[in-house]
Design an enzyme around this catalytic site. Sequence first.
Site, PDB file in Angstrom:
ATOM      1  N   LEU A 108       0.781  -1.244  -0.230  1.00 44.17           N
ATOM      2  CA  LEU A 108      -0.011  -0.223  -0.003  1.00 44.17           C
ATOM      3  C   LEU A 108       1.024   1.006   0.098  1.00 44.17           C
ATOM      4  O   LEU A 108       1.955   1.230   0.852  1.00 44.17           O
ATOM      5  CB  LEU A 108      -1.001  -0.210   1.021  1.00 44.17           C
ATOM      6  CG  LEU A 108      -2.073  -0.952   1.508  1.00 44.17           C
ATOM      7  CD1 LEU A 108      -2.771  -0.884   2.505  1.00 44.17           C
ATOM      8  CD2 LEU A 108      -3.052  -0.757   0.198  1.00 44.17           C
ATOM      9  N   ASP A 109       0.579   2.147  -0.722  1.00 42.13           N
ATOM     10  CA  ASP A 109       1.488   3.425  -0.808  1.00 42.13           C
ATOM     11  C   ASP A 109       1.386   4.286   0.331  1.00 42.13           C
ATOM     12  O   ASP A 109       0.583   4.117   1.166  1.00 42.13           O
ATOM     13  CB  ASP A 109       1.337   4.101  -2.199  1.00 42.13           C
ATOM     14  CG  ASP A 109      -0.178   4.782  -2.179  1.00 42.13           C
ATOM     15  OD1 ASP A 109      -0.532   5.384  -1.281  1.00 42.13           O
ATOM     16  OD2 ASP A 109      -0.830   4.823  -3.513  1.00 42.13           O
ATOM     17  N   LEU A 110       2.298   5.347   0.247  1.00 42.72           N
ATOM     18  CA  LEU A 110       2.457   6.040   1.674  1.00 42.72           C
ATOM     19  C   LEU A 110       1.131   6.760   1.919  1.00 42.72           C
ATOM     20  O   LEU A 110       0.885   6.637   3.287  1.00 42.72           O
ATOM     21  CB  LEU A 110       3.381   7.125   1.254  1.00 42.72           C
ATOM     22  CG  LEU A 110       3.700   8.145   2.043  1.00 42.72           C
ATOM     23  CD1 LEU A 110       4.442   7.728   3.439  1.00 42.72           C
ATOM     24  CD2 LEU A 110       4.323   9.501   1.525  1.00 42.72           C
TER      25      LEU A 110
END
Length: 329
Positions: A108-110
């Site tokens: 999951l991205d930032l």
Amino acid sequence: MPETPAGERIAKVIARAGLASRREAEKLIEAGRVSVNGKKIDSPALNVTPTDKVVVDGKPLEAPEPARIWLYHKPTGLVTTHKDEQGRPTIYDNLPEDMPRVMSIGRLDLNSEGLLLLTNDGAVKRQLELPSTGWLRKYRVRVKGAVKDEMLEPLRQGITVEGERFQPMIVSFDRQQGANAWLTVGLREGKNREIRRAMEAIGLTVNRLIRVSYGPFQLGQLKSGEVEELRRKVIRDQLGLDGEETPRGRGPQVRRKPDDKRGPEGKRKRSPTDKRGTEGTRGLAGKRGPAPEGKRGPAGKRGPGDKRGPADRPKPPRGGKPGGPARKR
């Protein structure tokens, strides 16, 4: 035709021991940090058996533990990597200290949050990340702007963004909330920033993205930052893995915040609208407890809650007593 050497590829063996992913294990080998039976190796093209002595960084490789999987509610602001080149905090900085070494299944991205699966087994990680696994991943997505259902049709048909083809998504418009709208999005392959890029292509900007499920595993009521280990039976049923009911060296089951209010015996208090039975289990889609009993007693007898009046009672057939002969006219 030459016979295939006995055993398993050494990178796979290292990954199953939970020391590294297969790709990371191959890098360790190429860096000369792995030896087999006292001889340093520099190529992962080697099969080993349980009788071979594998040493990584001077330490013998331990026997692999049974595969374990944890549900983790990833907060925003953390990157899904063991070490970030920009020095940003990672998910591994936020995990309980007594957790064993784990790897994330996917990313999951930032700025994304929600369900992230963690495992100690590199083979399980690889299996669940493959597109051929075909597990549906669902997201709650908040976008800026007014949304009409017809705007979402290109996503349902499949869309090409900057030369990259995205497979058709399952998209539903949930509600408009002021300047924002909430959508539910399902996809079976997770390319880098796929949902955000696809939404931008149809003129929408994502300002919140929450993954709520990964295949049969649900985020449920797990709070931000919490970790919960899946029961061995659940893993065996969902992945077809064999092994002990209780894995060795069980780590923390759930890491909770101090304000987590629980009822007696550590059970979470349910809200008045929670209809789950006693067998309801988080982590499995659609598994609920038995339905509550009605107001009738055993064998169809009316219980004290049955308020039917005389008019509601069944009438005997014409002719007198129930089951008797019909009256002649």
